[in-house]
Design a protein around this motif. Structure first.
Motif, PDB file in Angstrom:
ATOM      1  N   ASP A   2       0.697  -1.226  -0.005  1.00 23.97           N
ATOM      2  CA  ASP A   2       0.029  -0.156   0.176  1.00 23.97           C
ATOM      3  C   ASP A   2       0.847   1.272  -0.064  1.00 23.97           C
ATOM      4  OD1 ASP A   2      -2.329  -1.673   2.189  1.00 23.97           O
ATOM      5  OD2 ASP A   2      -2.450  -1.472   0.012  1.00 23.97           O
ATOM      6  N   GLU A   3       2.374   1.235   0.355  1.00 22.93           N
ATOM      7  CA  GLU A   3       3.092   2.315   0.392  1.00 22.93           C
ATOM      8  C   GLU A   3       3.360   2.707  -1.061  1.00 22.93           C
ATOM      9  OE1 GLU A   3       3.794  -0.608   1.572  1.00 22.93           O
ATOM     10  OE2 GLU A   3       5.895  -1.055   0.865  1.00 22.93           O
ATOM     11  N   GLN A   4       3.722   4.072  -1.024  1.00 22.63           N
ATOM     12  CA  GLN A   4       4.161   4.594  -2.181  1.00 22.63           C
ATOM     13  C   GLN A   4       5.815   4.129  -2.611  1.00 22.63           C
ATOM     14  OE1 GLN A   4       3.617   8.881  -2.076  1.00 22.63           O
ATOM     15  NE2 GLN A   4       1.437   8.696  -2.729  1.00 22.63           N
ATOM     16  N   GLN A   5       6.080   3.988  -3.820  1.00 27.26           N
ATOM     17  CA  GLN A   5       7.359   3.417  -4.006  1.00 27.26           C
ATOM     18  C   GLN A   5       7.872   3.866  -5.377  1.00 27.26           C
ATOM     19  OE1 GLN A   5       7.799  -0.679  -3.742  1.00 27.26           O
ATOM     20  NE2 GLN A   5      10.058  -0.968  -4.094  1.00 27.26           N
ATOM     21  N   HIS A   6       9.054   4.082  -5.705  1.00 26.46           N
ATOM     22  CA  HIS A   6       9.580   4.686  -6.761  1.00 26.46           C
ATOM     23  C   HIS A   6      10.010   3.255  -7.735  1.00 26.46           C
ATOM     24  CE1 HIS A   6      12.102   6.516  -9.952  1.00 26.46           C
ATOM     25  NE2 HIS A   6      11.547   7.460  -9.688  1.00 26.46           N
ATOM     26  N   LEU A   7       9.359   3.222  -8.832  1.00 26.19           N
ATOM     27  CA  LEU A   7       9.505   2.261  -9.609  1.00 26.19           C
ATOM     28  C   LEU A   7       9.484   2.508 -11.171  1.00 26.19           C
ATOM     29  CD1 LEU A   7       6.430   0.049  -8.239  1.00 26.19           C
ATOM     30  CD2 LEU A   7       8.935  -0.335  -7.793  1.00 26.19           C
ATOM     31  N   ALA A   8      10.231   1.735 -11.945  1.00 30.09           N
ATOM     32  CA  ALA A   8      10.276   1.947 -13.658  1.00 30.09           C
ATOM     33  C   ALA A   8       8.745   1.193 -13.850  1.00 30.09           C
ATOM     34  CB  ALA A   8      11.620   1.280 -13.969  1.00 30.09           C
ATOM     35  N   VAL A   9       8.243   1.566 -14.914  1.00 29.26           N
ATOM     36  CA  VAL A   9       7.253   0.980 -15.405  1.00 29.26           C
ATOM     37  C   VAL A   9       7.343   0.738 -16.842  1.00 29.26           C
ATOM     38  CG1 VAL A   9       4.617   0.975 -15.795  1.00 29.26           C
ATOM     39  CG2 VAL A   9       5.588   2.159 -13.662  1.00 29.26           C
ATOM     40  N   LEU A  10       7.176  -0.717 -17.230  1.00 28.15           N
ATOM     41  CA  LEU A  10       7.159  -1.199 -18.410  1.00 28.15           C
ATOM     42  C   LEU A  10       5.672  -1.607 -19.133  1.00 28.15           C
ATOM     43  CD1 LEU A  10      10.488  -3.049 -18.641  1.00 28.15           C
ATOM     44  CD2 LEU A  10       9.857  -1.287 -20.193  1.00 28.15           C
ATOM     45  N   ALA A  11       5.159  -1.041 -19.641  1.00 31.11           N
ATOM     46  CA  ALA A  11       3.758  -1.449 -20.388  1.00 31.11           C
ATOM     47  C   ALA A  11       3.936  -2.100 -21.699  1.00 31.11           C
ATOM     48  CB  ALA A  11       2.799  -0.076 -20.386  1.00 31.11           C
ATOM     49  N   VAL A  12       3.359  -3.198 -21.968  1.00 32.56           N
ATOM     50  CA  VAL A  12       3.564  -4.354 -22.974  1.00 32.56           C
ATOM     51  C   VAL A  12       2.149  -4.410 -23.581  1.00 32.56           C
ATOM     52  CG1 VAL A  12       4.710  -6.134 -24.057  1.00 32.56           C
ATOM     53  CG2 VAL A  12       5.569  -4.935 -22.157  1.00 32.56           C
ATOM     54  N   ALA A  13       1.887  -3.996 -24.621  1.00 31.75           N
ATOM     55  CA  ALA A  13       0.542  -4.295 -25.209  1.00 31.75           C
ATOM     56  C   ALA A  13       0.745  -5.358 -26.466  1.00 31.75           C
ATOM     57  CB  ALA A  13       0.121  -2.914 -25.899  1.00 31.75           C
TER      58      ALA A  13
END
Length: 472
Positions: A2-13
Motif C-alpha cells: 500500500d505504500e508509495q514506491q519509486h518504480l520503473a514501469v514497462l507497459a507491453v501491449a
C-alpha cells in the motif's frame, strides 16, 4: 503493497487480440512472458523482484531498484527484440509475437488490485499513442515498437553506451488536458533513410511511413537492421565494477552436421574480489541455411558495465550476420558486422555448402582460433594484413578492406575459438584441453570442465567449440 514506491514501469501491449484464435493468444502470451523473463536475465534485472499486472491484452511490469531505466532502455530492449525474433521464426501470422512497449518511471502505489500513479497513466497513454500504432503498420513488421517519455530519453538514453539514441525519433503525444508533449519512438529493426531531396520538415512532426515507402516528410523506413555505433573504449582507472549476476554462461545444440558448445566463466581472482565476468559470447543457429553464427568478445576491465557491453556487442555482431543470411545476401558484410566492436573479438560462421562444411572467420585483437584434426591442434593461420586490424582503444577500428578467412572442415574436426584467458591458460600446449574435447558434453558440464581444466586462473575463460559429425 500500500505504500508509495519509486518504480520503473514497462507497459507491453499485445496488438490484434480480438483477431487471434484463443489457442494462438495463449501461445503468444506465454511466449511473451518467457521473452520478458529472458530479457530481464540478459539485462541483469531480477525477474523475481518484478511485479506483474496482467490486463489480458497488455502487461505492466513494475521494476524496483536496483534495476535502472538505463538497463531497461538498453540491454533489456535489445535482448527482448532478439528473443521475439527468435520465437517468431517459421510461425504463422496468428502466432507471431509483436508488441508495443512504453517505459516510464516515478512514484507508484498498489491499491487493492489496481496500480495508481502518474507513471502508470503515462505508460498507458504512450502505449496507445497513434504514432506508436503507425510504427506497427510498416511492412515487414518489426516485433517491437518502443516509446519512452522525453524525461526517460534525456536521462536514460542520451549518452548511454547501452542504447542507440540515433535510432529514436521524436513524436508528439496528446495529454488528457489537450496539451501536446514530446515522446520518443524507436523501431530497432529499421533505419531512417532520407530521400535525395527531402522536404525540410520539423522533426517533431515526422510521420512514419505506412506499408514501407516514404513518409509524409520524405523519410523512408527501410527494412534493414540498425547499424549500432561502435562502442568506444578508453583505458582509464576502473571504477567500482557493476556486478554481473552471471558467473557462468553456457549453451549448445546439435545438428546433423555438427555439435556446438560454448561457455564463459568468470576468473577466480575476479570472482573472489567480487568483480564481474568481463567476456561476452553469443551464438545462434540459422535454420534456413543450416549455418551457425557466433561472436566472442574479450571484455575491457576499465569499463563500468563491461559484462553488459561485451554481451551486447557479441549479440549485435551475430544479429548483423543473421540479417544478411535472412536477406539471402550473396556475401556477408563482415565489415559492417565487426564494426559493432572496438574490443578484441572473433566472429564467424560455419555453414554446409556443396563443397562440404566451410568456416568463415574474422578476428580483432588477440583471441585464439585452433583447429583440432586427428588429435593434432593447429592454429588457424594468422589473418592477412588486409583481413585484420589493430585494436584502437580511443575509437572504432578502421576496416577498409575486411574479408574473412575461409577454412574447410573435415569429418571429426573440432573448431575452437577462445578468449585470451583460454589462450593464456593452455600456453603453447592446447592438448591441455583434450579432456574437454573428447566428445560434446552437456553445456553445464562443458562450462565446469572449462572452469577446472588447465589449473587456476585469474582471467575469464570463454570458449566456443564446434565438433564436425563423423561420416560413420
Amino acid at each position: 503493497m500500500d505504500e508509495q514506491q519509486h518504480l520503473a514501469v514497462l507497459a507491453v501491449a499485445i496488438p490484434e487480440v480480438e483477431h487471434r484464435p484463443q489457442i494462438a493468444l495463449l501461445w503468444v502470451r506465454r511466449q511473451l512472458l518467457n521473452a520478458l523473463e529472458d530479457a530481464c536475465g540478459d539485462a541483469g534485472v531480477d525477474w523475481e523482484a518484478v511485479l506483474l499486472w496482467d490486463k489480458s491484452d497488455s502487461l505492466y511490469l513494475f521494476v524496483p531498484p536496483p534495476a535502472t531505466t538505463i538497463q531497461l532502455a538498453g540491454i533489456f530492449v535489445w535482448a527482448l527484440e532478439r528473443g521475439l525474433k527468435q520465437r517468431n521464426r517459421d510461425l504463422s501470422e496468428a502466432y507471431q509475437v509483436r508488441v508495443r512497449m512504453a517505459l516510464t518511471d516515478g512514484i507508484c502505489q498498489l491499491d487493492g488490485a489496481a496500480w495508481l500513479g502518474d507513471p502508470v497513466t503515462d505508460a498507458r497513454r504512450l502505449l496507445h499513442a497513434e504514432r506508436l500504432r503507425d510504427e506497427r503498420l510498416v511492412t515487414p513488421r518489426p516485433p517491437l515498437a518502443f516509446i519512452v517519455t522525453d524525461e526517460i530519453y534525456r536521462k536514460a538514453i542520451i549518452g548511454s553506451r547501452l542504447s542507440d539514441e540515433e535510432s529514436f525519433y521524436p513524436v508528439t503525444v496528446a495529454r488528457p488536458d489537450g496539451r501536446a508533449e514530446q515522446a520518443w519512438v524507436q523501431a530497432p529493426a529499421y533505419v531512417q533513410r532520407p530521400r535525395t531531396d527531402p522536404e525540410d520538415a520539423p522533426a517533431d512532426r515526422f510521420t512514419p511511413a505506412r506499408n514501407g515507402g516514404p513518409g509524409r516528410h520524405g523519410v523512408e523506413l527501410t527494412a534493414l537492421p540498425v547499424a549500432r555505433r561502435p562502442l568506444e573504449v578508453r583505458v582509464a582507472a576502473p571504477p567500482q565494477a557493476a556486478i554481473s549476476p552471471f558467473d557462468t554462461v553456457a549453451d549448445g545444440w546439435s545438428t546433423e552436421h555438427f555439435a556446438v558448445r560454448y561457455a564463459s566463466v568468470c576468473g577466480t581472482t575476479r570472482r573472489d574480489a567480487g568483480a564481474s565476468r568481463l567476456d561476452g559470447i553469443a551464438a545462434m543457429r540459422h535454420a534456413a541455411s543450416g549455418a551457425t553464427v557466433f561472436a566472442l568478445t574479450d571484455g575491457a576491465p576499465a569499463r563500468l558495465h563491461a559484462w553488459q557491453e561485451a554481451s551486447a556487442v557479441s549479440r549485435a555482431v551475430v544479429d548483423a550476420i543473421m540479417s544478411d543470411l535472412d536477406a539471402e545476401a550473396d556475401q556477408i558484410d563482415w565489415q559492417r558486422a565487426v564494426r559493432q566492436s572496438a574490443w578484441p573479438l572473433v566472429a564467424g560462421m560455419v555453414r554446409p555448402t556443396a563443397s562440404g562444411l566451410m568456416a568463415w572467420l574474422v578476428q580483432v585483437g588477440d583471441c585464439a582460433v585452433w583447429l583440432r584434426r586427428g588429435g593434432v591442434y593447429r592454429r588457424v593461420p594468422e589473418l592477412a594484413p588486409d583481413q585484420t586490424f589493430a585494436l584502437v582503444v580511443t575509437g572504432p577500428p578502421d576496416t577498409p578492406h575486411l574479408t574473412p578467412r575461409v577454412t574447410s572442415l573435415s569429418n571429426a574436426d573440432v573448431l575452437l575459438v577462445g578468449s585470451s584467458g583460454v589462450r593464456d591458460a593452455v600456453g603453447g600446449d592446447p592438448h591441455r584441453l583434450d579432456g574437454l574435447l573428447t566428445a560434446p558434453q552437456a553445456p553445464l558440464d562443458f562450462a565446469y570442465g572449462l572452469k577446472l581444466g588447465a589449473g587456476s586462473f585469474g582471467d575469464d575463460r570463454t570458449l566456443f567449440a564446434l565438433w564436425v559429425a563423423s561420416a560413420d
